[in-house]
Design a protein around this motif. Sequence first.
Motif, PDB file in Angstrom:
ATOM      1  N   ARG A  38      21.920 -54.107  56.128  1.00 35.61           N
ATOM      2  CA  ARG A  38      22.156 -52.775  56.380  1.00 35.61           C
ATOM      3  C   ARG A  38      21.443 -52.259  57.587  1.00 35.61           C
ATOM      4  O   ARG A  38      20.213 -52.488  57.672  1.00 35.61           O
ATOM      5  N   GLN A  39      21.915 -51.236  58.178  1.00 39.86           N
ATOM      6  CA  GLN A  39      21.221 -50.497  58.944  1.00 39.86           C
ATOM      7  C   GLN A  39      21.718 -48.893  59.007  1.00 39.86           C
ATOM      8  O   GLN A  39      22.823 -48.775  59.351  1.00 39.86           O
ATOM      9  N   ALA A  40      20.695 -48.147  58.700  1.00 38.75           N
ATOM     10  CA  ALA A  40      20.895 -46.620  58.878  1.00 38.75           C
ATOM     11  C   ALA A  40      20.812 -46.183  60.282  1.00 38.75           C
ATOM     12  O   ALA A  40      20.004 -46.874  61.033  1.00 38.75           O
ATOM     13  N   THR A  90      23.447 -45.462  51.989  1.00 39.02           N
ATOM     14  CA  THR A  90      24.268 -45.221  53.173  1.00 39.02           C
ATOM     15  C   THR A  90      23.742 -45.821  54.470  1.00 39.02           C
ATOM     16  O   THR A  90      22.825 -45.769  54.942  1.00 39.02           O
ATOM     17  N   ALA A  91      24.730 -46.707  55.091  1.00 39.34           N
ATOM     18  CA  ALA A  91      24.473 -47.694  56.052  1.00 39.34           C
ATOM     19  C   ALA A  91      25.564 -48.385  56.378  1.00 39.34           C
ATOM     20  O   ALA A  91      26.564 -48.395  55.898  1.00 39.34           O
ATOM     21  N   VAL A  92      25.378 -49.026  57.762  1.00 40.86           N
ATOM     22  CA  VAL A  92      26.428 -49.940  58.096  1.00 40.86           C
ATOM     23  C   VAL A  92      25.987 -51.276  57.539  1.00 40.86           C
ATOM     24  O   VAL A  92      24.679 -51.575  57.801  1.00 40.86           O
ATOM     25  N   TYR A  93      26.902 -51.924  56.915  1.00 39.52           N
ATOM     26  CA  TYR A  93      26.320 -53.185  56.271  1.00 39.52           C
ATOM     27  C   TYR A  93      26.809 -54.347  56.983  1.00 39.52           C
ATOM     28  O   TYR A  93      28.331 -54.484  57.342  1.00 39.52           O
ATOM     29  N   TYR A  94      26.067 -55.252  57.264  1.00 36.38           N
ATOM     30  CA  TYR A  94      26.603 -56.542  58.151  1.00 36.38           C
ATOM     31  C   TYR A  94      26.391 -57.892  57.209  1.00 36.38           C
ATOM     32  O   TYR A  94      25.476 -58.231  56.565  1.00 36.38           O
ATOM     33  N   CYS A  95      27.453 -58.661  57.503  1.00 38.25           N
ATOM     34  CA  CYS A  95      27.439 -60.212  56.968  1.00 38.25           C
ATOM     35  C   CYS A  95      26.732 -60.944  58.231  1.00 38.25           C
ATOM     36  O   CYS A  95      27.059 -60.715  59.050  1.00 38.25           O
ATOM     37  N   GLN A  96      25.758 -61.887  57.656  1.00 36.14           N
ATOM     38  CA  GLN A  96      25.192 -62.913  58.516  1.00 36.14           C
ATOM     39  C   GLN A  96      25.171 -64.454  58.012  1.00 36.14           C
ATOM     40  O   GLN A  96      24.963 -64.416  56.675  1.00 36.14           O
ATOM     41  N   ALA A  97      25.483 -65.307  58.766  1.00 37.14           N
ATOM     42  CA  ALA A  97      25.536 -66.621  58.283  1.00 37.14           C
ATOM     43  C   ALA A  97      24.417 -67.450  59.122  1.00 37.14           C
ATOM     44  O   ALA A  97      24.404 -67.349  60.493  1.00 37.14           O
ATOM     45  N   GLN A 110      31.211 -49.671  57.333  1.00 38.87           N
ATOM     46  CA  GLN A 110      30.452 -48.248  56.867  1.00 38.87           C
ATOM     47  C   GLN A 110      30.453 -48.234  55.431  1.00 38.87           C
ATOM     48  O   GLN A 110      31.308 -48.150  54.994  1.00 38.87           O
ATOM     49  N   VAL A 111      29.251 -47.808  54.737  1.00 36.28           N
ATOM     50  CA  VAL A 111      29.148 -47.333  53.429  1.00 36.28           C
ATOM     51  C   VAL A 111      28.633 -46.069  53.477  1.00 36.28           C
ATOM     52  O   VAL A 111      27.420 -45.889  53.911  1.00 36.28           O
ATOM     53  N   THR A 112      29.259 -44.978  52.916  1.00 36.39           N
ATOM     54  CA  THR A 112      28.763 -43.802  52.570  1.00 36.39           C
ATOM     55  C   THR A 112      28.490 -43.283  51.585  1.00 36.39           C
ATOM     56  O   THR A 112      29.641 -43.269  50.778  1.00 36.39           O
ATOM     57  N   VAL A 113      27.457 -42.837  50.806  1.00 38.47           N
ATOM     58  CA  VAL A 113      27.317 -42.426  49.289  1.00 38.47           C
ATOM     59  C   VAL A 113      27.095 -40.949  49.337  1.00 38.47           C
ATOM     60  O   VAL A 113      25.846 -40.701  49.922  1.00 38.47           O
ATOM     61  N   SER A 114      27.996 -40.112  49.125  1.00 37.56           N
ATOM     62  CA  SER A 114      27.650 -38.725  49.143  1.00 37.56           C
ATOM     63  C   SER A 114      28.625 -38.020  48.185  1.00 37.56           C
ATOM     64  O   SER A 114      29.591 -38.412  47.829  1.00 37.56           O
ATOM     65  N   SER A 115      28.122 -36.866  47.482  1.00 41.12           N
ATOM     66  CA  SER A 115      28.771 -35.776  47.011  1.00 41.12           C
ATOM     67  C   SER A 115      29.707 -35.251  47.554  1.00 41.12           C
ATOM     68  O   SER A 115      30.699 -34.467  47.187  1.00 41.12           O
TER      69      SER A 115
END
Length: 115
Positions: A38-40, A90-97, A110-115
Motif C-alpha cells: 500500500r502507498q499513501a 487509507t492508501a492505494v493498495y497494490y497487488c504484486q506477483a 483506492q481504500v479510504t477509511v473515514s467517518s
Amino acid sequence: QVQLVESGGGLVQPGGSLRLSCVASGITFSMYTMNWYRQAPGKQRELVATITRGYSTNYADSVKGRFTISRENAKNTVYLQMNSLKPEDTAVYYCQAGKLGADYWGQGTQVTVSS
C-alpha cells in the motif's frame, strides 16, 4: 501479456471491513509469491502482507490480527480481507506477483477509511 487487476476498494467507516481481490493472467500463478503493498500520498510504498506458493503468510505489524491474505490458485486470485479498519489504513493498495527473475504489479485500488 501479464496482467494483475485489483478490485474491491472503496470508502468505509472506521471499524468496517473490505475484501480486496487481485486476478492474475499471463503467469503460472501457483509458482509465484503474492504480495499486497500500500502507498499513501507522499509516502513510500510498504509491504502489507505476503503469501508464498506454499501458503505461508506474513504481515506488517500494523495490520497483524486485522488483515488476512489468502489465495485461490484455481482462480488465479489473491485476496486481502481487511477488518477493523482504521483511518491510517487509507492508501492505494497494490497487488504484486514475484519470483526469482520476475515480478509484476497491478494498477492499484483506492481504500479510504473515514467517518
